[in-house]
Design an enzyme around this catalytic site. Structure first.
Site, PDB file in Angstrom:
ATOM      1  N   THR A  55      43.253  49.407  31.442  1.00 45.04           N
ATOM      2  CA  THR A  55      43.124  50.075  30.261  1.00 45.04           C
ATOM      3  C   THR A  55      41.594  51.227  30.796  1.00 45.04           C
ATOM      4  OG1 THR A  55      44.518  48.507  29.388  1.00 45.04           O
ATOM      5  CG2 THR A  55      44.109  50.896  27.970  1.00 45.04           C
ATOM      6  N   TYR A 143      41.167  37.281  36.983  1.00 45.75           N
ATOM      7  CA  TYR A 143      42.298  38.405  36.021  1.00 45.75           C
ATOM      8  C   TYR A 143      42.992  38.729  36.960  1.00 45.75           C
ATOM      9  CZ  TYR A 143      43.691  43.166  34.410  1.00 45.75           C
ATOM     10  OH  TYR A 143      44.231  44.390  34.311  1.00 45.75           O
ATOM     11  N   LYS A 171      43.006  36.319  32.761  1.00 45.15           N
ATOM     12  CA  LYS A 171      43.521  36.348  31.835  1.00 45.15           C
ATOM     13  C   LYS A 171      44.921  37.137  32.633  1.00 45.15           C
ATOM     14  CE  LYS A 171      44.414  41.665  31.105  1.00 45.15           C
ATOM     15  NZ  LYS A 171      44.289  43.121  31.051  1.00 45.15           N
TER      16      LYS A 171
END
Length: 314
Positions: A55, A143, A171
């Site tokens: 993001t 991640y 994550k």
């Protein structure tokens, strides 16, 4: 500057927004917008902030701007919540260099995804993390983002990597709940791990599978709704959870605006600009939403009560 020792305070739990990177011009950080954004999410009750992720458009940002984003974020946050920094680069040494900068600046953890562009095999990926983890002077979260990196952290790989004590969790943005559940089971051998979900609409399912929270992009815009939803799920308050879920679910409509994959970032930045937080300029090669798209975002925000002020679940 002293950092928050995530390994000493236990597993990170709650909502950790993957922050957008506010830009005022190409390669120019919108510093005042960043300050408003960070204060906005911290006041909304988030458990931490994650910068320079997907993001945050990290791969599209210059190394200079990434470093500025780190130093400014750490300064503004001022130890109110943990600051997690995405450090992945296509070059091993650049990943280490950014992690060292983040540590020197006072960040609290580094976040490492699978190297992208050239797909790595699982044996190569395991060796990569084994080699790089000792060189990263911060607690390290892995991640999993196979949709963009083309490579998964397979469960057997994560099990081997669990032997590395500096790794504090995972994550997962795969959207595969079976995989997420298998990652959560690894907490039987690493009970100190945090396992966080990326896709925000899956937060309840993730918690029910044993997850610790979410790295949810919508929390840039309405952190109180996401934090309220998380707290209500954990506390068994189904009435509040239902109200918060309805807001989160309605918010998902902004991601359907536009026809390119970049619409998720553009919609989030557009929403933030419409509520007066920061500029909506994305990094190249993307363009900001034009007026027709912005009008659709504004209408959704209006329905949520977010046009001029943030809505909560009260």
């Amino acid at each position: 500057m002293n950092t928050i020792d995530l390994q000493s305070v236990g597993a990170l739990s709650g909502i950790v927004p993957p922050m957008v990177t506010p830009l005022s011009q190409r390669d120019v950080l919108d510093k005042s917008g960043l300050e408003r954004l960070l204060n906005h999410v911290i006041e909304g009750g988030v458990a931490g902030v994650f910068i320079l992720g997907t993001t945050g458009e990290a791969p599209s940002l210059s190394y200079r701007l990434r470093r500025e984003m780190i130093s400014e974020t750490v300064r503004i946050v001022d130890r109110r919540v943990p600051v997690m920094v995405g450090v992945t680069d296509t070059a091993f040494v650049e990943t280490v260099a950014l992690a060292e900068y983040a540590a020197d600046a006072g960040a609290d953890a580094a976040v490492l995804t699978t190297p992208y562009y050239f797909p790595a095999g699982q044996t190569e990926l395991t060796r990569y993390v084994q080699n790089i983890a000792p060189l990263i002077p911060l607690p390290l979260m892995l991640y999993n983002m196979p949709g963009l990196t083309k490579v998964w952290f397979e469960i057997e790989t994560l099990q081997r990597l669990s032997e590395i004590q500096s790794i504090i969790g995972v994550k997962d943005s795969s959207g595969d709940l079976d995989y997420f559940g298998d990652v959560c089971k690894l907490k039987s051998i690493r009970p100190d791990w945090s396992v966080l979900i990326g896709p925000e609409i899956l937060l309840r399912e993730a918690i029910e599978l044993g997850g610790d929270g979410g790295v949810n992009g919508g929390a840039n815009v309405m952190p109180e709704a996401f934090v309220g939803w998380f707290n209500a799920i954990k506390g068994g308050d189904e009435e509040t959870a239902k109200r918060c879920f309805e807001k989160v679910n309605e918010f998902q409509r902004i991601y359907d605006i536009g026809k390119y994959a970049s619409r998720h970032i553009k919609a989030t930045k557009s929403a933030l600009s419409l509520i007066g937080i920061c500029e909506d300029l994305p990094a190249d090669p993307f363009n900001r939403f034009l007026d027709p798209e912005r009008a659709r975002v504004a209408e959704i925000l209006h329905q949520l009560g977010l046009s001029t002020q943030e809505a909560n679940c009260g």
